[in-house]
Design a protein around this motif. Structure first.
Motif, PDB file in Angstrom:
ATOM      1  N   HIS A  36      16.552 -18.695 -45.361  1.00 61.23           N
ATOM      2  CA  HIS A  36      17.071 -18.809 -44.001  1.00 61.23           C
ATOM      3  C   HIS A  36      17.605 -17.461 -43.555  1.00 61.23           C
ATOM      4  O   HIS A  36      17.815 -16.559 -44.380  1.00 61.23           O
ATOM      5  CB  HIS A  36      18.187 -19.856 -43.937  1.00 61.23           C
ATOM      6  CG  HIS A  36      19.337 -19.536 -44.841  1.00 61.23           C
ATOM      7  ND1 HIS A  36      20.334 -18.654 -44.505  1.00 61.23           N
ATOM      8  CD2 HIS A  36      19.603 -19.926 -46.110  1.00 61.23           C
ATOM      9  CE1 HIS A  36      21.193 -18.552 -45.505  1.00 61.23           C
ATOM     10  NE2 HIS A  36      20.766 -19.312 -46.509  1.00 61.23           N
ATOM     11  N   PRO A  47      10.262 -17.860 -39.639  1.00 63.42           N
ATOM     12  CA  PRO A  47      11.026 -19.111 -39.567  1.00 63.42           C
ATOM     13  C   PRO A  47      10.230 -20.277 -38.969  1.00 63.42           C
ATOM     14  O   PRO A  47      10.519 -21.434 -39.262  1.00 63.42           O
ATOM     15  CB  PRO A  47      12.220 -18.772 -38.677  1.00 63.42           C
ATOM     16  CG  PRO A  47      12.236 -17.295 -38.555  1.00 63.42           C
ATOM     17  CD  PRO A  47      10.888 -16.778 -38.918  1.00 63.42           C
ATOM     18  N   ALA A  52      14.176 -23.867 -42.551  1.00 60.33           N
ATOM     19  CA  ALA A  52      15.345 -23.194 -43.118  1.00 60.33           C
ATOM     20  C   ALA A  52      16.014 -24.110 -44.135  1.00 60.33           C
ATOM     21  O   ALA A  52      16.196 -25.299 -43.889  1.00 60.33           O
ATOM     22  CB  ALA A  52      16.324 -22.825 -42.015  1.00 60.33           C
TER      23      ALA A  52
END
Length: 66
Positions: A36, A47, A52
């Motif tokens: 993350h 991402p 995450a």
């Protein structure tokens, strides 16, 4: 030396990229490790491609604090 009183039996599987799952004692479901924020950026992880999740480093820091 003292006798060994506990041996932790853990298995870790690399799912894909930085995503790992670990079977640990005391849990029926696996623990998921991911990346993350700044850690994802450091390793060049998009991402949008990886959810995450807490990193192994996050777990180590939490364990040291416990």
């Amino acid at each position: 030396m003292s006798e060994v009183v506990y041996t932790s039996r853990v298995s870790i599987v690399r799912e894909r990229g930085p995503i790992r799952s670990a079977q640990v004692p005391g849990r029926t479901q696996p623990v998921t490790f991911g990346v993350h924020g700044e850690i994802a950026a450091h390793y060049g992880v998009d991402p949008a491609e990886m959810p995450a999740d807490a990193t192994t480093i996050d777990y180590l820091v939490a364990a040291a604090g416990g």
